[in-house]
Design an enzyme around this catalytic site. Structure first.
Site, PDB file in Angstrom:
ATOM      1  CB  ALA A 178      -7.643   6.866 -11.344  1.00  0.00           C
TER       2      ALA A 178
ATOM      3  CG  ASN B  51     -10.716  13.531 -12.090  1.00  0.00           C
ATOM      4  OD1 ASN B  51     -10.463  12.568 -11.457  1.00  0.00           O
ATOM      5  ND2 ASN B  51     -10.456  13.869 -13.377  1.00  0.00           N
TER       6      ASN B  51
ATOM      7  CD  GLU C  34       2.581  -5.181  -2.052  1.00  0.00           C
ATOM      8  OE1 GLU C  34       2.770  -4.777  -3.059  1.00  0.00           O
ATOM      9  OE2 GLU C  34       1.965  -4.507  -1.168  1.00  0.00           O
ATOM     10  CE1 TYR C  35       7.609  -2.439  -3.435  1.00  0.00           C
ATOM     11  CE2 TYR C  35       9.960  -2.693  -4.240  1.00  0.00           C
ATOM     12  CZ  TYR C  35       8.461  -2.069  -4.235  1.00  0.00           C
ATOM     13  OH  TYR C  35       8.438  -1.165  -5.111  1.00  0.00           O
TER      14      TYR C  35
ATOM     15  CG  HIS D  83       1.148  -2.842   3.891  1.00  0.00           C
ATOM     16  ND1 HIS D  83       1.380  -2.737   2.427  1.00  0.00           N
ATOM     17  CD2 HIS D  83       0.278  -3.992   4.108  1.00  0.00           C
ATOM     18  CE1 HIS D  83       0.473  -3.629   1.976  1.00  0.00           C
ATOM     19  NE2 HIS D  83      -0.231  -4.104   2.937  1.00  0.00           N
ATOM     20  CG  ASN D  84       3.251  -0.404   0.099  1.00  0.00           C
ATOM     21  OD1 ASN D  84       2.274  -0.835   0.809  1.00  0.00           O
ATOM     22  ND2 ASN D  84       3.149   0.358  -0.871  1.00  0.00           N
TER      23      ASN D  84
ATOM     24  CE  LYS E  61      -0.789   1.088   1.347  1.00  0.00           C
ATOM     25  NZ  LYS E  61       0.181   1.142   0.144  1.00  0.00           N
TER      26      LYS E  61
ATOM     27  CB  THR F 148     -10.331  15.449 -16.608  1.00  0.00           C
ATOM     28  OG1 THR F 148      -8.805  15.705 -16.689  1.00  0.00           O
ATOM     29  CG2 THR F 148     -10.943  15.507 -17.912  1.00  0.00           C
TER      30      THR F 148
ATOM     31  CB  SER G   1      -2.874  -1.908   1.708  1.00  0.00           C
ATOM     32  OG  SER G   1      -2.623  -2.945   1.185  1.00  0.00           O
TER      33      SER G   1
ATOM     34  CE  LYS H 159       2.625  10.305 -11.158  1.00  0.00           C
ATOM     35  NZ  LYS H 159       3.388  10.666 -12.523  1.00  0.00           N
ATOM     36  CB  ALA H 160       2.312  10.360  -4.284  1.00  0.00           C
TER      37      ALA H 160
END
Length: 484
Positions: A12, A33, A191-192, A187-188, A184, A35, A129, A76-77
């Site tokens: 991605a 990947n 950020e919020y 950190h987020n 992290k 796909t 980040s 994706k987590a």
């Protein structure tokens, strides 16, 4: 065939950009990947002519890597990470390394580290980040997990990450287990809070001061040249000036309902679990939730009474100076709360976190990068055991000088019915934290009255608990106690 220094799974936009970043720094990279068509498109497009190997299968991908093999997952987590771990384990040898660079919840990283190590392999969960641009040009990276894996990936991680003064890399080892993803997550959360604080300033400028987008653009541009110099203030400046093909400001046509991916919520929940007052970040999560109730808010706006903002009649220049101080002071509180949470987690999980080093990691590449992070690093350099950065002389003085303006801004916003949940939560925390005595003595009396929960006394040593038979009918039996 020439072997690759590292391999990445998940093409991605973040994965692609990290691959191009690594290749540009002199590393040969293999890509895969789920796909396979994405691999072919990438190799024919952005990856064409570069020192990148496009694998046609997972076996081909693993076979293309140097030992110890380093496999960087950018998927994706959640379940997808576990699924790939199960596919990779049979193909890897002892000492090979699996890396998860997604926004993973830290308990999952702790669990996966233990599991992968039990199979003779090593594991890293790293926060990345900086968004798409950071991934391509230099992100902030926060790795944790198996300490033995760090020497093998350090040259790559520190080679591709952002750099600050003197070439210092915005990446260093954080700690064992889920430590990297925990940092992290914090950190987020910060950020919020930062984003919501800036939004509250925008609301005050627009609704109370009646400022135009161009005036607000100029104000944020000015702020970005001082103490508030930061990525989020910088992009706010740019957003306010952006027009569409018809000459209209894009911002004015964006619906006021905010999305979220859960990391701010995780931060607030971790704070509740640890008993740390993360009030500002919690309010920023709830502010997004309230914004999502658009239809309810529109209906309520025609029913619920309250003041409407009146045109500000005072000295607008002086008020903007107060607003600048209020934003700076509230941002400092947000970081102080985040650091308090990291300190509590380090104690609970046995992590040896380098708090000054974390500030350095956040100086460049990441979303919350700002000039005063250097002052946070200096605070920990002077006193690694400081309980709260608000107690550092630099921040103590800064908040003292900002205080009158901070209170003035909040008073005007509240009088005019403008919601300022984060800026006010920051001041409430500041006032609570500097209070030598809070009304919790009454709270404890109430708990003891209705539930025999006991209390401590000011005239006796800490750790001794007492119960009062408030009604004469309660007896001497007391409830058990626990700490949140």
């Amino acid at each position: 065939m020439e072997k690759s220094d590292i391999g990445l799974i998940g093409l991605a936009v973040m994965g692609e950009n990290l691959v191009l970043n690594m290749e540009s720094k002199g590393f040969r990279v293999s890509v895969f990947n789920r796909t396979v068509e994405k691999v072919e498109r990438f190799m024919a497009g952005r990856g064409a002519g570069r020192n990148i190997y496009g694998a046609s299968s997972l076996e081909d991908f693993i076979g293309s890597l140097k030992a110890p093999r380093k496999v960087f997952l950018m998927v994706k987590a959640g379940q997808a990470v576990d699924d790939f771990i199960e596919k990779l384990i049979p193909l890897l040898d002892k000492g090979d390394i699996i890396i998860d660079g997604g926004n993973t919840h830290f308990p999952d990283t702790a669990r996966r580290t233990a599991y992968v190590e039990s199979k003779g392999l090593l594991y890293i969960g790293t926060g990345v980040s900086g968004g798409e641009e950071g991934a391509l040009k230099g992100p902030s990276m926060m790795p944790g997990g198996s300490p033995a894996a760090w020497p093998a990936v350090k040259p790559i991680f520190q080679g591709i990450c952002a750099k600050v003064e003197g070439g210092a890399p915005c990446c260093d080892w954080v700690g064992e287990g889920g430590a990297g993803h925990f940092v992290k997550m914090v950190h987020n959360g910060i950020e919020y809070g930062d984003i919501q604080l800036i939004c509250e300033c925008y609301s005050i400028m627009k609704n109370l001061l009646g400022m135009s987008n161009e005036e607000m653009h100029a104000t944020f541009a000015e702020w970005n040249r001082g103490d508030l110099d930061s990525y989020l203030v910088e992009i706010t400046r740019d957003i306010l000036a952006k027009k569409d093909e018809n000459g209209a400001y894009v911002l004015d046509y964006i619906l006021d309902t905010a999305g979220q991916k859960g990391t701010g919520k995780w931060t607030a929940i971790a704070a509740l679990d640890a008993g740390v007052p993360l009030t500002l970040i919690g309010e920023s999560v709830f502010a997004r939730s309230l914004s999502a109730q658009k239809e309810e808010r529109v209906a309520a706006s025609g029913i619920l009474r309250g003041p409407s903002p009146k045109a500000y009649s005072g000295d607008r220049k002086a008020f903007l100076a107060d607003l600048q101080k209020a934003l700076f002071a509230a941002k400092v509180v947000s970081y102080a709360q985040g650091y308090s949470l990291m300190r509590a987690a380090a104690k609970e999980y046995g992590w040896n976190l380098n708090y000054g080093g974390i500030a350095l990691m956040w100086r460049g590449g990441c979303i919350i990068r700002s000039v005063f992070l250097g002052k946070i690093k200096e605070a920990f350099d002077k006193n690694p055991e400081i309980a709260n950065i608000l107690l550092d002389p630099y921040f103590t003085e800064k908040l003292a000088s900002a205080q009158d303006g901070w209170r003035n801004v909040l008073a005007e916003a509240i009088k005019n019915g403008i919601a300022v949940p984060c800026m006010s939560a920051a001041l409430e925390y500041y006032d609570g934290y500097r209070s030598g005595r809070l009304p919790a003595n009454l709270l404890q009396a109430q708990r003891d009255y209705f539930g025999a929960h006991t209390y401590e006394r000011t005239d006796r040593p800490r750790g001794e608990f007492f119960h009062t038979n408030w009604t004469g009918e309660g007896g001497d039996t007391v409830a058990g106690t626990y700490n949140a």
